[in-house]
Design a protein around this motif. Structure first.
Motif, PDB file in Angstrom:
ATOM      1  N   ALA A 114      26.583  37.539  51.968  1.00 39.62           N
ATOM      2  CA  ALA A 114      25.648  36.471  51.628  1.00 39.62           C
ATOM      3  C   ALA A 114      24.189  36.927  51.665  1.00 39.62           C
ATOM      4  O   ALA A 114      23.315  36.205  52.147  1.00 39.62           O
ATOM      5  N   PHE A 115      23.937  38.118  51.186  1.00 47.02           N
ATOM      6  CA  PHE A 115      22.562  38.621  51.135  1.00 47.02           C
ATOM      7  C   PHE A 115      22.500  39.799  50.163  1.00 47.02           C
ATOM      8  O   PHE A 115      23.529  40.386  49.819  1.00 47.02           O
ATOM      9  N   GLN A 116      21.284  40.109  49.777  1.00 44.75           N
ATOM     10  CA  GLN A 116      21.083  41.329  48.986  1.00 44.75           C
ATOM     11  C   GLN A 116      20.101  42.224  49.738  1.00 44.75           C
ATOM     12  O   GLN A 116      20.507  43.126  50.448  1.00 44.75           O
ATOM     13  N   CYS A 117      18.794  41.910  49.663  1.00 45.86           N
ATOM     14  CA  CYS A 117      17.844  42.751  50.408  1.00 45.86           C
ATOM     15  C   CYS A 117      17.890  42.463  51.899  1.00 45.86           C
ATOM     16  O   CYS A 117      17.538  43.313  52.711  1.00 45.86           O
ATOM     17  N   GLY A 118      18.285  41.243  52.279  1.00 42.65           N
ATOM     18  CA  GLY A 118      18.424  40.890  53.684  1.00 42.65           C
ATOM     19  C   GLY A 118      17.154  40.370  54.347  1.00 42.65           C
ATOM     20  O   GLY A 118      17.184  40.020  55.526  1.00 42.65           O
ATOM     21  N   TYR A 119      16.062  40.312  53.599  1.00 44.75           N
ATOM     22  CA  TYR A 119      14.800  39.911  54.242  1.00 44.75           C
ATOM     23  C   TYR A 119      14.851  38.478  54.767  1.00 44.75           C
ATOM     24  O   TYR A 119      14.337  38.186  55.845  1.00 44.75           O
ATOM     25  N   CYS A 120      15.483  37.620  54.024  1.00 39.97           N
ATOM     26  CA  CYS A 120      15.543  36.208  54.441  1.00 39.97           C
ATOM     27  C   CYS A 120      16.669  35.941  55.432  1.00 39.97           C
ATOM     28  O   CYS A 120      16.746  34.857  55.999  1.00 39.97           O
ATOM     29  N   THR A 121      17.576  36.911  55.587  1.00 42.47           N
ATOM     30  CA  THR A 121      18.854  36.652  56.259  1.00 42.47           C
ATOM     31  C   THR A 121      18.730  36.197  57.720  1.00 42.47           C
ATOM     32  O   THR A 121      19.386  35.229  58.114  1.00 42.47           O
ATOM     33  N   PRO A 122      17.900  36.846  58.551  1.00 47.77           N
ATOM     34  CA  PRO A 122      17.798  36.336  59.932  1.00 47.77           C
ATOM     35  C   PRO A 122      17.370  34.876  59.983  1.00 47.77           C
ATOM     36  O   PRO A 122      17.900  34.091  60.783  1.00 47.77           O
ATOM     37  N   ILE A 169      13.936  30.151  51.780  1.00 44.12           N
ATOM     38  CA  ILE A 169      13.881  30.705  50.429  1.00 44.12           C
ATOM     39  C   ILE A 169      14.533  32.090  50.409  1.00 44.12           C
ATOM     40  O   ILE A 169      14.333  32.886  51.329  1.00 44.12           O
ATOM     41  N   CYS A 170      15.291  32.348  49.359  1.00 48.55           N
ATOM     42  CA  CYS A 170      15.889  33.681  49.158  1.00 48.55           C
ATOM     43  C   CYS A 170      15.413  34.212  47.813  1.00 48.55           C
ATOM     44  O   CYS A 170      15.809  33.709  46.766  1.00 48.55           O
ATOM     45  N   ARG A 171      14.578  35.240  47.873  1.00 45.15           N
ATOM     46  CA  ARG A 171      14.048  35.816  46.633  1.00 45.15           C
ATOM     47  C   ARG A 171      15.162  36.429  45.800  1.00 45.15           C
ATOM     48  O   ARG A 171      15.041  36.572  44.594  1.00 45.15           O
ATOM     49  N   CYS A 172      16.233  36.850  46.459  1.00 46.76           N
ATOM     50  CA  CYS A 172      17.330  37.499  45.740  1.00 46.76           C
ATOM     51  C   CYS A 172      18.308  36.487  45.152  1.00 46.76           C
ATOM     52  O   CYS A 172      19.246  36.878  44.455  1.00 46.76           O
ATOM     53  N   GLY A 173      18.138  35.227  45.469  1.00 48.53           N
ATOM     54  CA  GLY A 173      19.019  34.212  44.885  1.00 48.53           C
ATOM     55  C   GLY A 173      20.439  34.255  45.396  1.00 48.53           C
ATOM     56  O   GLY A 173      21.381  33.991  44.648  1.00 48.53           O
TER      57      GLY A 173
END
Ligand code: FES
Ligand code: FES
Length: 186
Positions: A114-122, A169-173
């Motif tokens: 459920a992530f791509q770059c992971g920046y929003c994940t935490p 927000i998730c920039r990676c969608g």
């Protein structure tokens, strides 16, 4: 120069105020002398070395900095740390407790990719953990049926999950898989 102020010395900036502040972070007490202007996010990342919570916007608009304060999700970029004296802070680093096993929400994010770059994940994960508690406590969202009994747990369907996580927000969608992961934990 305004003639009224001619000859007066320029006003010196007000002295910086600091206070001893104790936060319990991921189960451990930390007492620091905190500048009253320091926000929780900077304290966590720079003073305690907990870099899980991310600085995306620094304006309360992206949710990347989400942590839990006394079990409730907050944007840590907006909260003055000094105001949280005595509070229990949980960051993504502390969700797993003793670290033996991932928190079920962390596991679900991994299992669902459920992530791509992971920046929003935490922030997404902390927010999702907060969502479960809010719904269980009967807190309505914008899309909760207004006829639903007050104070009863709110069922977390897809629409509720999307609405309640709309501040992250998730920039990676990666939104569909994020919602899948949260559904797995319900
Ligand atoms: S960094 Fe806090 S909401 Fe964006
Ligand atoms: S996974 Fe890249 S911003 Fe969400």
């Amino acid at each position: 120069m305004d003639s009224q102020h001619e000859g007066t010395a320029p006003a010196s900036p007000p002295p910086t105020s600091r206070s001893d502040t104790t936060l319990r972070v991921n189960g451990k007490p930390h007492t620091l002398t905190v500048d009253h202007r320091r926000v929780l996010l900077d304290l966590l990342r720079e003073d305690l070395g907990l870099a899980g919570a991310k600085k995306g916007c620094d304006h309360g608009q992206c949710g990347a900095c989400t942590v839990l304060v006394d079990g409730r999700r907050v944007n840590s970029c907006l909260l003055f740390a000094v105001a949280l004296d005595g509070c229990e802070i949980t960051t993504v680093e502390g969700l797993a407790g003793d670290g033996e096993e991932l928190h079920p929400m962390q596991r679900a994010f991994l299992d669902r990719d459920a992530f791509q770059c992971g920046y929003c994940t935490p922030g997404q994960i902390c927010s999702a953990v907060g969502v479960l508690a809010e719904a269980a406590a009967g807190h309505p969202s914008h899309v909760t049926d207004p006829q639903a009994p007050s104070g009863e747990p709110v069922p977390l369907g897809r629409e509720e999950i999307r609405e309640r996580l709309s501040g992250n927000i998730c920039r990676c969608g990666a939104y569909p898989r994020i919602a899948d992961a949260v559904e797995d934990v319900i």
